[in-house]
Design a protein around this motif. Structure first.
Motif, PDB file in Angstrom:
ATOM      1  N   PHE A 133       0.823  -1.206   0.000  1.00 40.70           N
ATOM      2  CA  PHE A 133       0.000   0.000   0.000  1.00 40.70           C
ATOM      3  C   PHE A 133       0.861   1.261   0.000  1.00 40.70           C
ATOM      4  N   PHE A 134       2.017   1.201   0.653  1.00 42.43           N
ATOM      5  CA  PHE A 134       2.934   2.337   0.610  1.00 42.43           C
ATOM      6  C   PHE A 134       3.439   2.544  -0.809  1.00 42.43           C
ATOM      7  N   ARG A 135       3.695   1.445  -1.490  1.00 44.65           N
ATOM      8  CA  ARG A 135       4.116   1.543  -2.894  1.00 44.65           C
ATOM      9  C   ARG A 135       3.025   2.195  -3.755  1.00 44.65           C
ATOM     10  N   LEU A 136       1.752   1.821  -3.508  1.00 39.37           N
ATOM     11  CA  LEU A 136       0.653   2.420  -4.258  1.00 39.37           C
ATOM     12  C   LEU A 136       0.518   3.903  -3.938  1.00 39.37           C
ATOM     13  N   HIS A 137       0.746   4.263  -2.674  1.00 38.84           N
ATOM     14  CA  HIS A 137       0.714   5.674  -2.297  1.00 38.84           C
ATOM     15  C   HIS A 137       1.778   6.465  -3.050  1.00 38.84           C
ATOM     16  N   LYS A 138       2.968   5.906  -3.166  1.00 33.42           N
ATOM     17  CA  LYS A 138       4.028   6.572  -3.915  1.00 33.42           C
ATOM     18  C   LYS A 138       3.675   6.683  -5.395  1.00 33.42           C
ATOM     19  N   GLU A 139       3.047   5.652  -5.948  1.00 29.74           N
ATOM     20  CA  GLU A 139       2.636   5.699  -7.354  1.00 29.74           C
ATOM     21  C   GLU A 139       1.669   6.852  -7.597  1.00 29.74           C
ATOM     22  N   ASN A 140       0.667   6.949  -6.733  1.00 26.29           N
ATOM     23  CA  ASN A 140      -0.315   8.016  -6.901  1.00 26.29           C
ATOM     24  C   ASN A 140       0.313   9.391  -6.740  1.00 26.29           C
ATOM     25  N   ARG A 141       1.210   9.519  -5.775  1.00 23.25           N
ATOM     26  CA  ARG A 141       1.870  10.805  -5.543  1.00 23.25           C
ATOM     27  C   ARG A 141       2.733  11.193  -6.736  1.00 23.25           C
ATOM     28  N   ASP A 142       3.516  10.235  -7.254  1.00 23.69           N
ATOM     29  CA  ASP A 142       4.358  10.525  -8.408  1.00 23.69           C
ATOM     30  C   ASP A 142       3.549  10.790  -9.659  1.00 23.69           C
ATOM     31  N   SER A 143       2.403  10.117  -9.802  1.00 19.73           N
ATOM     32  CA  SER A 143       1.537  10.359 -10.948  1.00 19.73           C
ATOM     33  C   SER A 143       0.972  11.771 -10.908  1.00 19.73           C
ATOM     34  N   ASP A 144       0.628  12.251  -9.707  1.00 21.79           N
ATOM     35  CA  ASP A 144       0.140  13.628  -9.551  1.00 21.79           C
ATOM     36  C   ASP A 144       1.213  14.631  -9.910  1.00 21.79           C
ATOM     37  N   VAL A 145       2.464  14.333  -9.537  1.00 25.82           N
ATOM     38  CA  VAL A 145       3.567  15.236  -9.865  1.00 25.82           C
ATOM     39  C   VAL A 145       3.764  15.315 -11.366  1.00 25.82           C
ATOM     40  N   ILE A 146       3.687  14.164 -12.056  1.00 25.11           N
ATOM     41  CA  ILE A 146       3.856  14.132 -13.508  1.00 25.11           C
ATOM     42  C   ILE A 146       2.712  14.874 -14.196  1.00 25.11           C
ATOM     43  N   ALA A 147       1.488  14.671 -13.671  1.00 24.68           N
ATOM     44  CA  ALA A 147       0.332  15.314 -14.281  1.00 24.68           C
ATOM     45  C   ALA A 147       0.369  16.834 -14.141  1.00 24.68           C
ATOM     46  N   ASN A 148       0.985  17.294 -13.055  1.00 27.65           N
ATOM     47  CA  ASN A 148       1.051  18.729 -12.837  1.00 27.65           C
ATOM     48  C   ASN A 148       2.283  19.352 -13.455  1.00 27.65           C
TER      49      ASN A 148
END
Length: 393
Positions: A378-393
């Motif tokens: 779940f920590f890995r999934l949290h990092k995925e979502n956070r990094d995806s938000d950074v890329i999207a922005n």
């Protein structure tokens, strides 16, 4: 005038047009990188958490009712000739409850057709073949696991069956082209430890020493683990190669979670149920069902409730398992399935009294490693979502 003319093709390209964001190259930081499928949704926590709860609740209740069933039929009094009585019945219970999902599936499917999505005959012909294959694997896996638990001590079965956590990442890498980072490796390693540490768990249908057949039971457990891993990876292949790609040629923005999950379960379970029912009739287990009902210690009503409860619980489990494959991957689905085992083993100690089973240090450590395994993923999934938000922005 000729001196003031500017050459048309001498404009120097700007550097910022060819720059690539550095963080998009990280190893498996997004689901797009992980699966190679740009149609996959980002991780959606509500569906992930809902699916996880369904796996835990469904598998826990189903296993407790299975133990209750074997305890009340007095299987310890069976002789060697009746050792494998009921294996087709247990296999059938894992899929026969799929009609419960038909009504919501029909409602959701009708709503999707109302959106004027085009139908591709070749697409659905391919899916039909795949669902038949998944159904065959599902029935074989259920039959092998049911038989393996009746042939060898449950601790040995558990150790062998835990190898599914080795096969699933292997098949996911080959079939689904999934890339792994250190958090997935850590989570899988902790899940393997969790499965192995449940070796001290008891089981109501465990064979006596005279009934043990290590060769047959060990092979059954191993091939059941392989089948379960193939099952999860093929389900993910259905989502990645077919269901998610429907969005390329339809007006829908993204595939529906419930429509996609119920589609896979209903059609695959239909095939598996037909195979298991045929096996039950050929083996003559319908006569055993009548005898078991009449001899059930708690009465006929309790017998029916135990069997129906297992069928319903297994459907809850399958919705959660397939939901995790849809939301994330086959690897997480397998991890959550295995980390539920210590919960079952502890509840068996509380509700039953098999061979002086008790809460020992192995069960305690297994609970800890189960929590750590799920937390790592779940920590890995949290990092995925956070990094995806950074890329999207």
């Amino acid at each position: 005038m000729a001196q003031n003319q500017q050459p048309i093709f001498q404009t120097k390209p700007q550097d910022h047009f060819v720059q690539i964001p550095i963080n998009i190259e990280r190893d498996s930081t997004t689901l797009i990188n992980q699966t190679g499928n740009s149609n996959r949704k980002p991780n959606h926590w509500p569906t992930i958490l809902l699916s996880t709860i369904l796996v835990i609740v469904g598998q826990t209740v189903a296993k407790l009712l299975e133990n209750f069933y074997y305890d009340q039929i007095n299987r310890s009094e069976y002789d060697e000739s009746r050792q494998n009585d009921g294996v087709w019945t247990q296999a059938l219970l894992q899929t026969v409850g799929f009609p419960l999902l038909l009504l919501p599936f029909i409602i959701i499917a009708a709503k999707k057709q109302h959106n004027n999505q085009p139908c591709h005959q070749l697409h659905y012909k391919s899916l039909t073949v795949i669902y038949i294959c998944i159904g065959v694997v599902m029935s074989v896996q259920a039959r092998l696991s049911a038989m393996g638990k009746l042939e060898i001590p449950f601790g040995v079965f558990t150790l062998i069956y835990t190898t599914q956590l080795l096969f699933t990442p292997l098949f996911a890498r080959l079939v689904n082209k999934i890339k792994f980072n250190r958090w997935v490796v850590i989570s899988s390693a902790l899940a393997i430890a969790t499965g192995a540490l449940t070796l001290s768990s008891a089981f109501g249908g465990e064979p006596d020493e005279a009934e043990e057949n290590y060769a047959r039971g060990s092979w059954a457990a191993l091939f059941a683990a392989v089948c379960f891993s193939l099952l999860l990876c093929n389900i993910q292949n259905v989502f990645d190669s077919y269901i998610f790609k429907r969005t390329e040629t339809t007006t829908a923005r993204k595939p529906s979670f419930f429509a996609s999950v119920l589609e896979v379960i209903v059609f695959s379970s239909l095939v598996a149920t037909i195979i298991s029912a045929a096996g039950l009739l050929i083996a003559g287990e319908q006569d055993d069902l009548k005898r078991e009902m009449n001899e059930f210690s708690k009465g006929k009503g309790a017998y029916v409730m135990a069997m129906v409860g297992q069928a319903v619980s297994w459907q809850v489990y399958w919705v959660g398992i397939v939901g995790l494959v849809f939301s994330v991957s086959s690897v997480l689905s397998n991890v959550i399935s295995v980390v539920t085992w210590p919960i079952v083993s502890v509840l068996v100690v509380i509700f039953f009294n098999f061979m002086d089973d008790e809460f020992d240090v192995f069960k305690g450590i297994a609970l800890i490693t189960a929590v750590l395994s799920a937390a790592a993923y779940f920590f890995r999934l949290h990092k995925e979502n956070r990094d995806s938000d950074v890329i999207a922005n």
